[in-house]
Design a protein around this motif. Structure first.
Motif, short mmCIF file in Angstrom:
data_model
loop_
_atom_site.label_atom_id
_atom_site.label_comp_id
_atom_site.label_asym_id
_atom_site.label_seq_id
_atom_site.Cartn_x
_atom_site.Cartn_y
_atom_site.Cartn_z
N ASN A 155 0.81 -1.21 0.00
CA ASN A 155 0.00 0.00 0.00
C ASN A 155 0.85 1.26 0.00
OD1 ASN A 155 -2.41 1.43 0.02
ND2 ASN A 155 -2.24 1.74 2.24
N ILE A 156 1.94 1.27 0.79
CA ILE A 156 2.73 2.51 0.74
C ILE A 156 3.47 2.61 -0.59
CG2 ILE A 156 2.95 2.87 3.24
CD1 ILE A 156 5.75 1.86 3.10
N PHE A 164 19.06 -7.58 3.50
CA PHE A 164 18.88 -8.15 2.15
C PHE A 164 17.86 -7.33 1.37
CE2 PHE A 164 19.97 -12.96 2.61
CZ PHE A 164 21.30 -12.62 2.70
N ALA A 165 16.72 -7.09 2.02
CA ALA A 165 15.61 -6.43 1.34
C ALA A 165 16.02 -5.04 0.89
CB ALA A 165 14.40 -6.37 2.26
N VAL A 166 16.73 -4.31 1.76
CA VAL A 166 17.14 -2.96 1.40
C VAL A 166 18.11 -2.99 0.23
CG1 VAL A 166 18.42 -0.95 2.20
CG2 VAL A 166 16.72 -2.01 3.69
N THR A 221 13.09 5.98 -1.24
CA THR A 221 12.79 5.89 0.20
C THR A 221 11.60 5.00 0.45
OG1 THR A 221 13.49 8.19 0.21
CG2 THR A 221 12.57 7.33 2.24
N VAL A 222 10.55 5.19 -0.35
CA VAL A 222 9.34 4.38 -0.16
C VAL A 222 9.64 2.90 -0.37
CG1 VAL A 222 7.17 3.80 -1.27
CG2 VAL A 222 7.67 6.15 -0.66
N SER A 223 10.41 2.61 -1.41
CA SER A 223 10.72 1.21 -1.69
C SER A 223 11.48 0.60 -0.53
CB SER A 223 11.54 1.09 -2.96
OG SER A 223 10.74 1.44 -4.06
N ILE A 224 12.46 1.33 0.00
CA ILE A 224 13.25 0.78 1.10
C ILE A 224 12.35 0.49 2.30
CG2 ILE A 224 15.03 1.33 2.80
CD1 ILE A 224 16.52 2.78 0.55
N ILE A 225 11.50 1.45 2.64
CA ILE A 225 10.61 1.23 3.79
C ILE A 225 9.68 0.06 3.52
CG2 ILE A 225 8.79 2.24 5.22
CD1 ILE A 225 10.03 4.98 4.66
#
Lengths: 290, 373, 294
Positions: free
Chosen positions: A23-24, A67-69, A175-179
């Motif tokens: 959603n974000i 990993f995700a970041v 930024t949004v993707s990282i969060i």
């Protein structure tokens, strides 16, 4: 029966976090991530790898988020400045590459997967899942209400306008993707510990679109809507098993019928209620001020 | 929010709970989990049919101590999440003491974790992952481990006078397990592996995968696999003009794509039970219930034996409590001679030393040429 | 090496016939239609059903299936996409996924999840070390003829140039009196029919299963992207390039190249090529339709 309800609630909470993460990305910012299962899988595999190496679970969690970041930045690298159809294709592809790699790399367990220490107490699992969901909810809520979040919405509605306001869309998207990806990875870590096992078959394209169905059903941009959507999808999924006990349809017809229903929900929502069950609250005043 | 969710769930689930607790005269409910949708459907359906045949046989003979067996079949969609949903429903809502499952280790292991936590029984009819040995007292395998079959296959190849072999298997636990054991036995006898191909299951075409085998010119090809994938694999090999002989683990579960291509060129080792009277009797029952045996696959026998041993354990224990079943199971199998032959388990509930038939494919039929064990 | 070229050509033929439909749809309606690939699967199954009618020759079954799938595509547009012309391209993309999921499940309900195969007889032809089947040859010829016909149609007929005008500037085209709505219906029919033929060719060579679209999704979209998304014949070229790259990757003996033991990339890594091709094309051509269709 109570145990089953606890299990279902736990799964709903985990999938809600995945939905909130999407959603974000999509609801707020308009990023079409067709590989939402990737950060989830990264988190789950990180938890498993850490457990295999004899590390405690916080190490796995930290590894999963890291990993995700890193991977989100890698995927973003080519995808930045692209229209959303490309973004969708790249994330879809990245998700599939991850699954293929897990399937074919012996270090990741191959088709056999990896075992993870499991929550001994289902109540504890539920408590953790609800806590993570609450944290994700709080975060999503804060982002949506912050100036940063309002800028994301501007970005979603009109990238050119955002650019003329002197904001670089790429920075915001990053930024949004990282969060968002870190959030999904946290859900993955938790999921691995709930299920006690990770394997490539848990991270298919289908799973991504189940999250999408939940998001579109609940209402893109609406935090409450996403959680309701995730609950509805899981409820639909388990209740069809009980329906099978009452009506005399072959199990495979019923299971396919359920998937058909998910597809139908996606289409019908777009046609008749694109704002979802719980529409996003528009902040007219703020939008005018910008 | 939580309240809404709980309410939604409870109202939906309460409806399902009206069946109430089981009474002594009630049927004994046994769960079945299989991939009824998604990929690998055919084999799952076959296993499920085997369980149904066993249930018919038990109920026709008056049930277990007067209580009929009732099957609750759940779909796993070949997805781990849905397998867990299915198992959770069976163990928590239907409260079955035991479930019989068909699925790869990726689905079987999470379900085994749950069964262990709940203290229930899980019978494995499909996966040969060594990891399934981690659930003694919970999980019991009807399908034997791959190493014995693989070793016999390797010895058979060496005996045939072959010097070089290529491996063409799916990159699943089953395929790789068979390949590894067969290659080790073959190499110990002086044979040489000249090419190894492990293909991803579920692809429509394997021509490019098998291509590299052609220039390696092996005497024989080690293979394993079943269903649609095996058919596509054999088709690709035929089109590429491979002339090597095929040595397969469980050749009868391969889907023969072209009879002439494999006539006299397919050998293998198979479970020795199917060709015995008990196995033949199950095949006859299958033919009577499902319009002939044209589509019969070996998975039927494993499903059949799975329910039969569970029923025998319930009868011997005099109780359908999971702990009693788990305790009785290793005992009852010693006296059981089923559709897949005699069953011997190690301490982990893994099937070892299955009866072995050496098989050759001739004129459209699998002919048993020798028997081991 | 010849074998690699042959394999690539056969694979590219099947992918190309499906991919041109994606490009056609993208060029006019400006969205990536995931449902298109499911049209191919539907078409394959329809051919299977029509061919099961006693006395029905296979080519006739294929033609019937193409017409039926074309009509299904028009129907889907009428029910869904035509009502959503104004939403964002990504919105349409998500909807198209919903349509694909729905169609896939309905196919699975009707035909079951197990695979179906066409029982075709054909011969194997050897050319030196390489082999191909007469079926391969048929697939390549059919694909080539279709592409040629499509080329002639788009470039040398009134209706075809109308379609091209619609693709290059829809507003202008409609102002100039080109019947936009009717042409869009025609576009759907064409791409549906092409998808059905491509799906049937794929089924001839391999098999039919309801989730076939997921298996060819990445290669098809990679081919279309390499070709530039809205370029119909770029998609054909893209299919050829991709197919060649995929087959070469698994053919080259990297171990021997580096002077070591023979080692080839396992075939299951073929799909990496599709995704990497996507990424590379996007990196090399970053200005390739950014914000396309807005």
């Amino acid at each position: 029966m109570l145990d089953f309800a606890i299990y279902c609630l736990t799964i709903v909470a985990v999938w809600s976090v995945l939905g909130l993460s999407l959603n974000i990305q999509f609801g707020l910012t308009g990023l079409v991530n067709f590989g939402q299962i990737l950060p989830f899988g990264l988190g789950a595999y990180a938890a498993a790898l850490a457990a295999q190496a004899g590390m405690p679970w916080p190490a796995g969690a930290a590894l999963g988020l890291a990993f995700a970041v890193v991977v989100s930045l890698l995927v973003l690298l080519p995808a930045r400045r692209l229209s959303q159809d490309y973004w969708a294709l790249i994330t879809l592809g990245a998700g599939e590459l991850f699954r293929l790699t897990a399937l074919n790399a012996p270090a990741l367990g191959g088709a056999d997967g990896l075992t993870v220490p499991r929550f001994a107490d289902p109540h504890l699992a539920l408590a953790c899942a609800l806590a993570l969901m609450a944290a994700a909810w709080f975060m999503a809520h804060r982002i949506a209400r912050s100036p940063f979040g309002r800028m994301l919405k501007v970005l979603r509605e009109d990238e050119v306008l955002a650019a003329t306001l002197g904001r670089n869309p790429v920075t915001y998207q990053r930024t949004v993707s990282i969060i968002g990806w870190a959030m999904a990875a946290a859900a993955g870590v938790l999921y691995a510990h709930i299920v006690g096992y990770v394997s490539p078959s848990s991270f298919t394209v289908t799973e991504t679109f189940i999250v999408w169905t939940a998001l579109i059903l609940g209402g893109p941009g609406s935090t409450l809507g996403v959680v309701i959507g995730a609950a509805a999808v899981q409820l639909l999924s388990v209740s069809s098993r009980f329906v099978a006990g009452w009506i005399d349809l072959p199990a495979d017809v019923l299971a396919n019928g359920r998937l058909a229903l998910f597809g139908l929900v996606l289409v019908l929502m777009f046609l008749f209620r694109p704002q979802g069950l719980i529409p996003e609250t528009k902040e007219v005043r703020d939008a005018e001020r910008h | 929010m939580k309240k809404i969710l709980s309410l939604a769930f409870c109202s939906a689930l309460a409806l399902a709970a009206v069946q109430g607790p089981a009474r002594a005269a009630d049927p004994i409910e046994i769960g079945v989990i299989a991939n009824l949708t998604g990929s690998a459907v055919k084999t799952s359906v076959q296993m499920t049919r085997g369980v149904e045949l066993a249930a018919d046989a038990i109920n026709a003979a008056g049930g277990i101590d007067g209580r009929p067996v009732k099957l609750i079949v759940e779909d796993s969609e070949n997805r781990a999440q849905e397998a867990l949903n299915a198992a959770n429903k069976l163990y928590n809502v239907d409260k079955v003491p035991a479930a019989i499952m068909f699925g790869g280790s990726g689905l079987m292991i999470p379900v085994a974790e749950l069964a262990k936590e709940k203290g229930r029984v899980l019978v494995n009819t499909s996966s040969s992952s060594p990891k399934l040995g981690n659930y003694p007292g919970t999980l019991f395998s009807i399908l034997p481990l791959d190493d014995i079959v693989g070793k016999e296959l390797g010895l058979l190849m060496a005996d045939s006078g072959a010097k070089t072999a290529a491996i063409v298997v799916p990159n699943s636990t089953f395929g790789l397990g068979v390949a590894e054991a067969a290659a080790a036995a073959f190499e110990a006898k002086g044979g040489k592996i000249v090419k190894k191909v492990a293909f991803t299951e579920g692809q429509p075409d394997y021509r490019a995968d098998i291509q590299p085998v052609v220039p390696a010119k092996p005497d024989v090809i080690i293979t394993a696999g079943y269903g649609d994938d095996s058919r596509a694999m054999l088709k690709a090999a035929r089109e590429l003009g491979l002339t090597a002989k095929w040595y397969a683990a469980y050749p009868s579960i391969l889907e023969i794509e072209n009879k002439d291509f494999l006539d006299g060129k397919l050998f293998g080792v198979d479970n020795g039970g199917y060709s015995q009277p008990a196995g033949k009797a199950v095949a006859d029952k299958y033919g009577a219930k499902f319009n002939g045996t044209a589509d019969l696959m070996a998975h039927v026998y494993y499903g059949y034996d799975a329910l039969m041993v569970v029923a025998a354990a319930i009868k011997k224990a005099g109780s359908a409590e999971p702990a009693a079943i788990a305790k009785a199971l290793p005992d009852v199998v010693k006296a059981y001679d089923g559709a897949t032959g005699k069953i011997a388990w190690d301490a982990r509930g893994q099937r070892i030393a299955p009866p072995i038939d050496v098989i050759e494919y001739k004129a459209g039929d699998f002919v048993t040429t020798a028997t081991r064990n | 090496m010849l074998q690699v070229l042959l394999n690539s050509l056969v694979y590219a033929s099947m992918i190309a016939v499906i991919a041109v439909g994606v490009a056609l749809c993208y060029s006019i309606l400006r969205f990536a239609n995931f449902a298109h690939i499911q049209f191919a699967v539907v078409g394959g199954y329809l051919t299977y059903s029509f061919a099961a009618i006693p006395g029905m020759p296979l080519p006739a079954a294929l033609a019937l299936s193409a017409v039926a799938t074309g009509l299904i595509a028009i129907l889907v547009d009428f029910l869904v996409f035509s009502r959503l012309r104004d939403i964002t391209p990504e919105g349409k993309m998500i909807v198209s996924w919903g349509v694909a999921l729905f169609l896939r499940s309905v196919v699975a309900i009707i035909y079951g999840g197990g695979a179906r195969v066409f029982d075709l007889s054909y011969d194997v032809v050897a050319v030196g070390d390489a082999v191909f089947t007469t079926l391969d040859a048929l697939v390549v010829v059919v694909a080539a003829v279709l592409m040629l016909l499509l080329h002639l149609f788009l470039n040398f007929t009134r209706v075809g140039s109308g379609l091209r005008a619609l693709a290059s500037n829809a507003d202008l085209a409609v102002t100039r009196g080109i019947p936009g709505d009717r042409l869009i219906k025609l576009m759907w029919f064409l791409s549906g029919a092409l998808a059905a033929i491509g799906g049937t060719l794929l089924a001839f060579e391999t098999r039919l299963q309801p989730n076939m679209d997921l298996i060819i999704l990445l290669p098809v979209f990679a081919a279309v992207t390499i070709g530039g998304l809205s370029n119909v014949f770029g998609a054909v070229l893209g299919a050829l390039i991709l197919s060649l790259a995929q087959n070469l990757l698994i053919y080259i003996d990297f171990g021997a190249l580096l002077g070591g033991e023979s080692w080839q990339i396992p075939t299951q890594f073929r799909d990496y090529v599709a995704v990497l091709a996507l990424v590379v094309v996007l990196l090399l051509r970053p200005r390739l339709s950014p914000l396309a269709g807005r």
